[in-house]
Design a protein around this motif. Structure first.
Motif, PDB file in Angstrom:
ATOM      1  N   THR A 261      -2.736   4.379   7.891  1.00 22.21           N
ATOM      2  CA  THR A 261      -1.661   4.523   8.891  1.00 22.21           C
ATOM      3  C   THR A 261      -1.354   5.988   9.130  1.00 22.21           C
ATOM      4  N   ALA A 262      -1.273   6.764   8.045  1.00 20.48           N
ATOM      5  CA  ALA A 262      -0.951   8.190   8.167  1.00 20.48           C
ATOM      6  C   ALA A 262      -2.034   8.912   8.971  1.00 20.48           C
TER       7      ALA A 262
ATOM      8  N   VAL B 144       2.897   5.514   1.103  1.00 17.19           N
ATOM      9  CA  VAL B 144       2.132   6.059   2.228  1.00 17.19           C
ATOM     10  C   VAL B 144       0.791   5.352   2.300  1.00 17.19           C
ATOM     11  N   SER B 145       0.538   4.724   3.432  1.00 16.56           N
ATOM     12  CA  SER B 145      -0.772   4.115   3.644  1.00 16.56           C
ATOM     13  C   SER B 145      -1.640   5.185   4.292  1.00 16.56           C
TER      14      SER B 145
END
Lengths: 265, 165
Positions: free
Chosen positions: B129-130, B125-126
């Motif tokens: 980005t999230a 999970v970046s």
């Protein structure tokens, strides 16, 4: 008095909801799923087609400026692939001859079953699709699903008439893959926000941009040789145990209408 | 008559949530219109009706979703409870503002649960980005809420089964 009655009804509704959730968690929501599969799902499939069409319409506006360069690149790729197909055909013939001579069964194509996509993941954080085939048609958990010759995901949950497929770009997706050009093996993972990454590649393996990746077939129900994508770039650090690579796939998850589940060889 | 209209709107939003919106993916995300319909129903009509609709829609969403079973049901139930508090809080706010408060709260909680769940499960999970995705979802949910709140509110009030509270 009215308020007490309303609160009581609310508690009863919450209790019924909790019961349904417990039933679902224990795998006993089959009848509800059957009703959904046979009522709303077919409508959803048709409406999804409208959504896909609109999405492609808007996407095309952004692609107009790249048409010429994309066209040239695709023509070159096409020519290269045709040459490769011709060479592979010779290799396949030689393989069959040798297998017969050694008494092995001739390698055949995988058995597949086609299915329609009837629903998509209703949120943005996971990548799943639901298809209209299930255990009644021989589908089992862990089987691979392909579309247009590309691996799109693995069956994660299955009922009698439908199945859920975790797509390759789901953040929890994991699969052992192999670099066809160098023989390197690693683990392909999905990432939130699209994109794939192949990691746990040995530092001694020579992977490069443009290499094709296929499934390694190491255990499970996924056969070897299913095309996954291409390496876009390689991340190498001198003091790291493994190297990793960014992988690109032509899969467009929100445009999937039909998939083929690989039942076996 | 209006209860059946509300049920029809809820079913329509459910079908759109499972097919049209994920296929279209405006700006790369899927807005939650089922939440908007259920929250609007809870703000302007009997809570029990909204809760039953929310639980029903939630169960169907969970059956199709690949996330943990019960998450969608829980979030919609939370939306109904929050809507109940907001509408009965005594604050003189319009339906659109009340709906925005509920949608903001539930969408934020949903994003936190999803991202935490993925991180704990070891998924890649970046955070950037999230966060970007979550903000876009928040904006789209609020936009849809502002647009569709009056329609859902009109259907939710004075339904024949439980009467107005």
């Amino acid at each position: 008095m009215n308020r007490n009655r309303a609160n009581r009804r609310l508690v009863i509704a919450l209790g019924a909801g909790a019961l349904l959730v417990i039933l679902g968690l224990s795998g006993k929501a089959g009848p509800i799923r059957w009703v959904y599969d046979h009522t709303l799902a077919p409508v959803g499939h048709t409406i999804a087609g409208v959504g896909t069409g609109m999405s492609e319409f808007f996407d095309n506006f952004g692609k107009v400026s790249h048409l010429a360069t994309d066209n040239l690149r695709l023509e070159q790729e096409n020519a290269s692939l045709r040459q490769r197909l011709a060479a592979d055909a010779d290799t396949r013939r030689d393989n069959d001859i040798l297998r017969r001579q050694l008494g092995f069964a001739v390698a055949g194509g995988a058995r597949t079953i086609g299915a329609e996509v009837i629903a998509f993941q209703p949120d943005s954080y996971r990548q799943f699709i639901t298809i209209n085939r299930g255990t009644n048609q021989g589908i089992a958990k862990g089987m691979a699903a392909t579309s247009d010759g590309i691996l799109v995901g693995l069956v994660s949950d299955v009922s009698s008439t439908s199945a859920k497929i975790a797509l390759v770009n789901d953040p929890e997706f994991r699969l052992a893959v192999r670099d066809d050009d160098s023989g390197a093996e690693g683990i392909l993972s999905g990432q939130l926000g699209n994109g794939l990454i192949m990691d746990q590649i040995s530092q001694t393996d020579k992977v490069k941009a443009g290499d094709s990746l296929t499934s390694a077939g190491l255990g499970g129900n996924v056969p070897r040789g299913l095309y996954v994508g291409q390496i876009q770039s390689v991340n190498t650090r001198q003091n790291a145990v493994f190297q990793s690579a960014q992988v690109v796939t032509t899969l467009r998850a929100n445009h999937l209408r039909f998939v083929f589940v690989v039942l076996g060889l | 008559m209006k209860l059946y209209g509300l049920i029809l709107v809820a079913l329509l939003s459910l079908v759109l949530q499972l097919s049209f919106l994920p296929a279209l993916r405006p700006f790369g995300v899927v807005p939650n219109i089922v939440l908007i319909v259920i929250a609007a129903a809870a703000l302007t009509g009997p809570l029990v009706t909204a809760m039953i609709l929310g639980l029903g829609c939630g169960i169907l969403l969970d059956l199709v979703s690949g996330s943990d079973f019960g998450l969608q049901t829980g979030l919609l139930a939370l939306g109904v409870v929050l809507a109940g508090y907001v509408s009965r809080s005594g604050l003189q706010l319009g339906i659109r503002v009340q709906l925005l408060i509920v949608v903001l709260a539930v969408t934020t909680i949903s994003a936190i649960i999803a991202i935490l769940g993925l991180s704990i499960a070891g998924a890649r999970v970046s955070i950037g980005t999230a966060t970007t995705q979550s903000i876009i979802i928040l904006i789209l949910n609020c936009l849809f809420g502002v647009l569709f709140a009056p329609i859902c509110a009109r259907l939710a009030t004075q339904n024949e089964l439980y009467g107005k509270q």
